[in-house]
Design a protein around this motif. Structure first.
Motif, mmCIF file in Angstrom:
data_model
loop_
_atom_site.group_PDB
_atom_site.id
_atom_site.type_symbol
_atom_site.label_atom_id
_atom_site.label_comp_id
_atom_site.label_asym_id
_atom_site.label_seq_id
_atom_site.Cartn_x
_atom_site.Cartn_y
_atom_site.Cartn_z
ATOM 1 N N ASP B 220 2.999 -60.588 -67.272
ATOM 2 C CA ASP B 220 2.676 -61.158 -65.958
ATOM 3 C C ASP B 220 2.468 -62.663 -66.028
ATOM 4 O O ASP B 220 1.515 -63.138 -66.643
ATOM 5 C CB ASP B 220 1.401 -60.493 -65.417
ATOM 6 C CG ASP B 220 1.047 -60.980 -64.017
ATOM 7 O OD1 ASP B 220 1.971 -61.305 -63.257
ATOM 8 O OD2 ASP B 220 -0.154 -61.029 -63.698
ATOM 9 N N GLY B 223 0.715 -63.014 -61.241
ATOM 10 C CA GLY B 223 -0.378 -62.386 -60.497
ATOM 11 C C GLY B 223 0.066 -61.940 -59.117
ATOM 12 O O GLY B 223 1.255 -61.778 -58.839
ATOM 13 N N GLY B 224 -0.930 -61.741 -58.220
ATOM 14 C CA GLY B 224 -0.655 -61.492 -56.814
ATOM 15 C C GLY B 224 0.145 -60.225 -56.535
ATOM 16 O O GLY B 224 -0.022 -59.192 -57.192
ATOM 17 N N LEU B 227 2.216 -58.591 -59.405
ATOM 18 C CA LEU B 227 1.355 -57.811 -60.309
ATOM 19 C C LEU B 227 1.027 -56.462 -59.675
ATOM 20 O O LEU B 227 1.081 -55.409 -60.328
ATOM 21 C CB LEU B 227 0.063 -58.594 -60.616
ATOM 22 C CG LEU B 227 -1.050 -57.834 -61.320
ATOM 23 C CD1 LEU B 227 -0.593 -57.226 -62.654
ATOM 24 C CD2 LEU B 227 -2.258 -58.756 -61.575
ATOM 25 N N CYS B 242 -1.384 -60.485 -69.590
ATOM 26 C CA CYS B 242 -1.698 -61.450 -68.523
ATOM 27 C C CYS B 242 -1.591 -62.863 -69.079
ATOM 28 O O CYS B 242 -2.449 -63.307 -69.846
ATOM 29 C CB CYS B 242 -3.103 -61.200 -67.986
ATOM 30 S SG CYS B 242 -3.307 -59.583 -67.218
ATOM 31 N N CYS B 243 -0.538 -63.551 -68.691
ATOM 32 C CA CYS B 243 -0.237 -64.872 -69.245
ATOM 33 C C CYS B 243 -0.608 -65.978 -68.277
ATOM 34 O O CYS B 243 -0.943 -67.079 -68.685
ATOM 35 C CB CYS B 243 1.240 -64.925 -69.581
ATOM 36 S SG CYS B 243 1.778 -66.483 -70.276
ATOM 37 N N GLY B 244 -0.524 -65.687 -66.982
ATOM 38 C CA GLY B 244 -0.805 -66.733 -66.001
ATOM 39 C C GLY B 244 -0.776 -66.152 -64.616
ATOM 40 O O GLY B 244 -0.461 -64.978 -64.422
ATOM 41 N N ALA B 245 -1.099 -66.988 -63.657
ATOM 42 C CA ALA B 245 -1.173 -66.524 -62.276
ATOM 43 C C ALA B 245 -0.595 -67.612 -61.396
ATOM 44 O O ALA B 245 -1.242 -68.103 -60.487
ATOM 45 C CB ALA B 245 -2.614 -66.211 -61.911
ATOM 46 N N GLN B 248 -1.006 -68.317 -57.811
ATOM 47 C CA GLN B 248 -2.327 -68.626 -57.284
ATOM 48 C C GLN B 248 -2.825 -70.008 -57.670
ATOM 49 O O GLN B 248 -3.973 -70.356 -57.406
ATOM 50 C CB GLN B 248 -3.315 -67.544 -57.777
ATOM 51 C CG GLN B 248 -2.817 -66.170 -57.347
ATOM 52 C CD GLN B 248 -3.619 -65.019 -57.906
ATOM 53 O OE1 GLN B 248 -4.644 -65.210 -58.544
ATOM 54 N NE2 GLN B 248 -3.160 -63.816 -57.639
ATOM 55 N N HIS B 256 -8.503 -61.950 -52.395
ATOM 56 C CA HIS B 256 -8.704 -60.658 -53.056
ATOM 57 C C HIS B 256 -7.727 -60.504 -54.198
ATOM 58 O O HIS B 256 -6.705 -61.181 -54.260
ATOM 59 C CB HIS B 256 -8.502 -59.510 -52.070
ATOM 60 C CG HIS B 256 -9.497 -59.495 -50.968
ATOM 61 N ND1 HIS B 256 -10.803 -59.107 -51.151
ATOM 62 C CD2 HIS B 256 -9.382 -59.857 -49.674
ATOM 63 C CE1 HIS B 256 -11.445 -59.218 -49.995
ATOM 64 N NE2 HIS B 256 -10.604 -59.680 -49.082
ATOM 65 N N GLY B 257 -8.020 -59.573 -55.062
ATOM 66 C CA GLY B 257 -7.115 -59.244 -56.146
ATOM 67 C C GLY B 257 -6.161 -58.138 -55.750
ATOM 68 O O GLY B 257 -6.217 -57.628 -54.628
ATOM 69 N N PRO B 258 -5.286 -57.756 -56.674
ATOM 70 C CA PRO B 258 -4.317 -56.707 -56.377
ATOM 71 C C PRO B 258 -4.984 -55.354 -56.152
ATOM 72 O O PRO B 258 -5.976 -55.031 -56.807
ATOM 73 C CB PRO B 258 -3.435 -56.680 -57.629
ATOM 74 C CG PRO B 258 -4.218 -57.376 -58.691
ATOM 75 C CD PRO B 258 -5.138 -58.334 -58.008
ATOM 76 N N ARG B 259 -4.426 -54.579 -55.238
ATOM 77 C CA ARG B 259 -4.908 -53.217 -55.048
ATOM 78 C C ARG B 259 -4.615 -52.395 -56.303
ATOM 79 O O ARG B 259 -3.768 -52.758 -57.103
ATOM 80 C CB ARG B 259 -4.190 -52.569 -53.861
ATOM 81 C CG ARG B 259 -4.604 -53.108 -52.503
ATOM 82 C CD ARG B 259 -3.810 -52.410 -51.413
ATOM 83 N NE ARG B 259 -2.383 -52.535 -51.690
ATOM 84 C CZ ARG B 259 -1.465 -51.651 -51.339
ATOM 85 N NH1 ARG B 259 -1.818 -50.562 -50.682
ATOM 86 N NH2 ARG B 259 -0.205 -51.853 -51.619
ATOM 87 N N GLY B 274 -5.648 -60.464 -71.186
ATOM 88 C CA GLY B 274 -5.328 -61.873 -71.059
ATOM 89 C C GLY B 274 -5.241 -62.531 -72.416
ATOM 90 O O GLY B 274 -5.871 -62.082 -73.371
#
Lengths: 334, 334
Positions: B220, B223-224, B227, B242-245, B248, B256-259, B274
């Motif tokens: 990833d 994100g968002g 993801l 988890c490498c970055g977002a 965002q 909010h974060g992902p469901r 991460g």
């Protein structure tokens, strides 16, 4: 062959919002006859678990409970008739019998368990709750001596044991629970260092005060806002053991997940890992031996909350989802 | 001692929303003199990275870039004066020199790098991008032959290498990128099995079609929503590196974060982890040796996007955040 009636609790319909008594009905059927390879069991103690609620909706690790059928649930039961090798009348088993007085089940779906006093410990510290606490904390959370460990639903069946194991591993332990009575018990009886009442305190602020050096391991039973508050207070390389999301079982699924994902996961190099007890079947004997020695030495105190009467099982689950129990809740059927 | 002017790009103010050229100014200062223990370097190639944007806001693994100071950024630079043992005029170093022509930096903050042709590979496949792809995929994602691997920002500096390493490890590889041109390149030139244009396709539906057996590893970068779409398509025991977002970084933090967190993490027993490249410093030589052998054998094709002129660095970053580059973006300064 057993004769007489078999009282059963049926799931009338898949609940749409909060679970209510109207989602269940009490029914009477005939006591079934076991087929070849099956055993007939008489249910003695039904285990109540937050996961029961999630099962109704499906999308879990097991198929959904269909409306009109007996509500699913694990129990300690006694074999009254066996048509399967290796099982004899009088044997005790743990199995998903559902909420009823009698069940005919495939022998391969039943785990023989030893007789013990009190029998209820088979559902609490030596059952799914205790083993979930053990493996989730030690194999997923991986606390080191001196770590700060936070557990939510801390007065529940799993959380109360998680905190005590973390203490005996040399950690500072913070429990999050709903109610001053629960928080008092965590500290006075179960040896937690701090307890936060999420119903009256701002959890993030309380965590910063109780864990000034940050959180190394968070054992998450609830998800939602409490998971988010912990995420923001995790230390670099922290571990989050994802055991359940009880805040999200009883009602509509949440519109969004916790903030900070994946940003905080990256920056703090966190690991979030989900687990289910059956992932650790190969380590079960070792875990049970440890738990037995800790209970015998008084290092783990077992809290149980035992109600009576099959007809009270729906209310027992509804109450559990509302957080009214302390320790492992179960219903004595016979 | 070097004489003349030192052109610099300053961060005028911390951006509140989307990054714009007005957030930067071009300034001229004197070429600094190195103190004892420092080296004076002439900047040759500036690395552009989505993380540059996150640094401006702070709350990352490094302190925020203060307004009014030279914008931070890594570069390949040449030593023009050394007051530190072990560094001589003409040596090449990688260091956070910032966006300027000359910098006097502590020698201990500089990594000597070998001269090579093309020098740009020091910032792409043998730099942060390549090493991040290598360790994030192999040490965090842990793909097995036959696994299905998904990577987002797949035409970027990291993603383009992630996908190629996954292919040479025997995986089915799906890239998610913004644009038909990028998607075509992923398949025709870089050997990806499938490519999804998130700007024109429904990512969840496209993932179900491209990964009918589900996703085992998701790398990833963004994100968002992407993801979230991957979370819903992960297989049991899947790993999310988890490498970055980047979705965002350039604007307000998401509400909010992902469901699906933590519910899907539990049910599918997922691991989200991460990481930051410096966590793997002890494995760096091994990684570089592997990358060099793969590039030499033609198993990894290196895509670079090299602009010219210090004054174009702000536009280069703004464009990178808008996804206009394919492969590693950098700016040639001298």
């Amino acid at each position: 062959m057993a004769t007489g009636t078999n009282r059963q609790i049926l799931l009338v319909e898949t609940p749409k919002g909060k679970l209510s008594p109207q989602n269940f009905s009490l029914s009477e059927g005939a006591i079934p006859s076991p087929k070849d390879g099956e055993i007939l069991v008489r249910v003695k103690l039904i285990s109540l678990d937050a996961a029961n609620r999630a099962w109704m909706q499906g999308a879990t690790y097991r198929s959904a409970v269909e409306s009109g059928t007996v509500m699913a649930g694990g129990s300690i039961s006694e074999v009254v008739e066996s048509k399967a090798p290796g099982f004899a009348t009088g044997d005790l088993v743990f199995a998903d019998t559902g909420w009823q007085e009698y069940a005919a089940i495939p022998a391969k779906a039943a785990d023989k368990v030893p007789a013990m006093e009190p029998m209820s410990h088979l559902l609490s510290v030596y059952g799914i709750a205790g083993l979930t606490a053990y493996h989730g904390l030690l194999d997923v959370g991986k606390p080191k001596p001196g770590d700060t460990v936070v557990v939510s639903a801390a007065a529940g069946s799993v959380g109360s044991i998680v905190g005590q194991i973390a203490k005996l591993k040399g950690c500072t332990v913070i429990g999050i629970a709903g109610g001053d009575d629960k928080c008092a018990l965590l500290k006075s009886e179960l040896g937690f260092d701090h307890a936060i009442n999420y119903k009256t305190e701002a959890v993030g602020k309380a965590l910063r005060a109780a864990a000034p050096k940050g959180i190394d391991v968070y054992f998450d039973n609830v998800g939602g806002d409490i998971l988010e508050a912990c995420l923001f207070n995790m230390n670099n390389y922290g571990r989050i053991a994802c055991c359940g999301a009880v805040s999200q079982y009883d009602g509509a699924p949440p519109a969004h997940g916790p903030r900070g994902i994946p940003g905080l996961i990256v920056v703090k190099r966190l690991t979030m890992q989900g687990f289910i007890l059956t992932d650790f079947n190969d380590k079960r004997e070792e875990a049970l031996a440890d738990l037995q020695s800790w209970v015998a030495a008084g290092k783990i105190k077992v809290r149980e909350d035992i109600l009576s009467g099959l007809e009270n099982t729906p209310a027992a689950l509804i109450g559990l989802l509302a957080g009214e129990n302390i320790g492992k809740r179960m219903v004595k059927v016979s």
